[in-house]
Design a protein around this motif. Structure first.
Motif, PDB file in Angstrom:
ATOM      1  N   UNK A  29       0.831  -1.216   0.000  1.00 33.64           N
ATOM      2  CA  UNK A  29       0.000   0.000   0.000  1.00 33.64           C
ATOM      3  C   UNK A  29       0.862   1.262   0.000  1.00 33.64           C
ATOM      4  N   UNK A  30       2.121   1.096   0.428  1.00 39.12           N
ATOM      5  CA  UNK A  30       2.964   2.271   0.675  1.00 39.12           C
ATOM      6  C   UNK A  30       4.018   2.490  -0.396  1.00 39.12           C
ATOM      7  N   UNK A  31       4.402   1.425  -1.092  1.00 40.64           N
ATOM      8  CA  UNK A  31       5.479   1.540  -2.079  1.00 40.64           C
ATOM      9  C   UNK A  31       5.856   0.163  -2.581  1.00 40.64           C
ATOM     10  N   UNK A  32       7.154  -0.021  -2.860  1.00 40.49           N
ATOM     11  CA  UNK A  32       7.645  -1.291  -3.388  1.00 40.49           C
ATOM     12  C   UNK A  32       8.246  -2.118  -2.248  1.00 40.49           C
ATOM     13  N   UNK A  33       7.634  -3.265  -1.918  1.00 38.77           N
ATOM     14  CA  UNK A  33       8.124  -4.034  -0.771  1.00 38.77           C
ATOM     15  C   UNK A  33       9.497  -4.671  -1.020  1.00 38.77           C
ATOM     16  N   UNK A  34      10.411  -4.465  -0.078  1.00 40.77           N
ATOM     17  CA  UNK A  34      11.711  -5.145  -0.088  1.00 40.77           C
ATOM     18  C   UNK A  34      11.863  -5.855   1.237  1.00 40.77           C
ATOM     19  N   UNK A  35      12.059  -7.163   1.171  1.00 37.09           N
ATOM     20  CA  UNK A  35      12.204  -7.934   2.405  1.00 37.09           C
ATOM     21  C   UNK A  35      13.648  -7.905   2.870  1.00 37.09           C
ATOM     22  N   UNK A  36      13.850  -7.900   4.172  1.00 31.06           N
ATOM     23  CA  UNK A  36      15.198  -7.973   4.750  1.00 31.06           C
ATOM     24  C   UNK A  36      15.270  -9.270   5.529  1.00 31.06           C
ATOM     25  N   UNK A  37      16.066 -10.212   5.021  1.00 30.88           N
ATOM     26  CA  UNK A  37      16.139 -11.555   5.595  1.00 30.88           C
ATOM     27  C   UNK A  37      17.511 -11.737   6.239  1.00 30.88           C
ATOM     28  N   UNK A  38      17.524 -11.868   7.560  1.00 25.87           N
ATOM     29  CA  UNK A  38      18.796 -11.907   8.290  1.00 25.87           C
ATOM     30  C   UNK A  38      19.002 -13.254   8.969  1.00 25.87           C
ATOM     31  N   UNK A  39      20.202 -13.804   8.822  1.00 27.93           N
ATOM     32  CA  UNK A  39      20.588 -14.997   9.582  1.00 27.93           C
ATOM     33  C   UNK A  39      19.764 -16.229   9.284  1.00 27.93           C
ATOM     34  N   UNK A  40      19.347 -16.403   8.048  1.00 23.36           N
ATOM     35  CA  UNK A  40      18.504 -17.564   7.717  1.00 23.36           C
ATOM     36  C   UNK A  40      19.335 -18.773   7.295  1.00 23.36           C
ATOM     37  N   UNK A  41      20.659 -18.608   7.114  1.00 24.45           N
ATOM     38  CA  UNK A  41      21.543 -19.734   6.771  1.00 24.45           C
ATOM     39  C   UNK A  41      21.096 -20.463   5.513  1.00 24.45           C
TER      40      UNK A  41
END
Ligand code: FAD
Length: 322
Positions: free
Chosen positions: A28-40
């Motif tokens: 709804x706000x813009x272009x979604x960018x996911x931040x995926x940390x430490x998922x190995x």
């Protein structure tokens, strides 16, 4: 359109549902960018789920620091990705960890912070959030006026909607600050295994109070919960009596839940209990006292003995499953 960073909450090799809800809200706000940390090793499969839920980009960072130390490594990562992406907002799940990360990030970005939003939409000058306050008697709409809005959103604020997205994967190397290793994790113990959903994330919560009468009688609450695929909650009176664990307590000194459906059974509706469930979308109460305050809050109420009402409800729910 500007990027909207979504910090992905994940566990046991899968994205948790609130992360997918944030991706839906981010659209709804813009272009979604996911931040995926430490998922190995699980990063590719989690990233695939994120892309299926609208992540146009997935920033992926892996390092042992994410698992070995508490929140600061994640703050370092989010800060560095935010500086690079210049997002229009950062969305984080409203968990205890999420709120600490968000607060630290907002401080570092010299930006405004909004916590516990129950809705987020595009406003004229940035994201417009809704918070529910004072036993849901007030609805507060706010917007961040300084820097990059950092917003924590309660679970169940939206229904995750799958959509096709580009899903460009971008590996990011993080330079950790000296503070990152300030608090280390010394041990981890698995949670008691339950087939029921997590209380704070469940779409349906079935709770029992003093009216349930005993630990054994909570079986009637559990049977209804299982017929609806729900989590089980309890009032403090039931917890203090030793009928159900404190981890299931809903309220001011317990968990805050915001499910689509909350069923309060044998619960009077004290203000401290309401504080933990008032933002539920639909509230159903079963109480044998027609004057019980819970009926002031409930969308639907049944005046009756829960030991008569609940088995009928369970049987009906089971029958409708076919
Ligand atoms: P009661 O108030 O005793 O209500 C029981 C209800 O069950 C009654 O309405 C009765 O009519 C009904 N009933 C009885 N038998 C049946 C039956 N067979 N069928 C149907 N209905 C039946 N409370 C919380 O829940 N969560 C908190 O986090 C919390 N934090 C607190 C923090 C502080 C600082 C304080 C002071 C209090 C807190 N409390 C909390 C306690 C709160 O004030 C209430 O005492 C508590 O919520 C009452 O629990 P209850 O509704 O189960 O019990």
């Amino acid at each position: 359109m500007s990027e909207i960073l979504v910090l992905v909450d994940h566990a046991d090799g899968a994205a948790r549902k609130p992360a997918l809800e944030l991706l839906t809200l981010a659209r709804r706000l813009g272009t979604p960018s996911a931040v995926l940390l430490g998922a190995g090793d699980t990063a590719p499969s989690i990233a695939a789920t994120l892309v299926e839920h609208g992540a146009e980009k997935v920033y992926c960072a892996d390092a042992s620091e994410f698992a070995d130390y508490l929140v600061v490594p994640k703050v370092d990562a989010l800060e560095q990705i935010a500086q690079r992406a210049s997002p229009a907002a950062v969305l984080v799940t409203s968990s205890a960890e999420g709120k600490e990360i968000a607060a630290r990030l907002a401080l570092r970005l010299d930006s405004g912070l909004i916590t516990d939003a129950v809705d987020v939409e595009a406003g004229e000058s940035g994201p417009l959030t809704t918070q529910s306050a004072f036993a849901a008697t007030y609805s507060v709409r706010s917007t961040v006026t300084r820097g990059t809005p950092v917003i924590t959103v309660k679970p169940n604020a939206a229904t995750p909607e799958p959509t096709a997205a580009a899903g460009t994967l971008e590996e990011v190397a993080i330079a950790f600050s000296p503070a990152a290793t300030g608090t280390s994790v010394v041990s981890r113990a698995p949670r008691q295994v339950s087939n029921r959903p997590d209380l704070t994330e469940a779409a349906v919560v079935v709770s029992g109070g003093r009216g349930v009468g005993s630990a054994e009688s909570f079986a009637v609450i559990e049977a209804l919960a299982d017929s609806l695929g729900a989590a089980v909650g309890a009032s403090r009176a039931a917890v203090d009596a030793g009928w159900y664990p404190h981890s299931s307590q809903v309220g001011q000194t317990g968990k805050t839940v915001s499910p689509q459906l909350y069923l309060a059974n044998g619960i009077s509706g004290a203000i401290q209990h309401r504080a933990g469930m008032q933002t539920s979308k639909t509230i159903v109460a079963v109480n044998k006292d027609a004057e019980a305050p819970i009926f002031d809050l409930a969308d639907f109420g049944v005046v009756g003995d829960l030991f008569d009402v609940l088995p009928q409800l369970t049987a009906e729910a089971e029958a409708r499953k076919g």
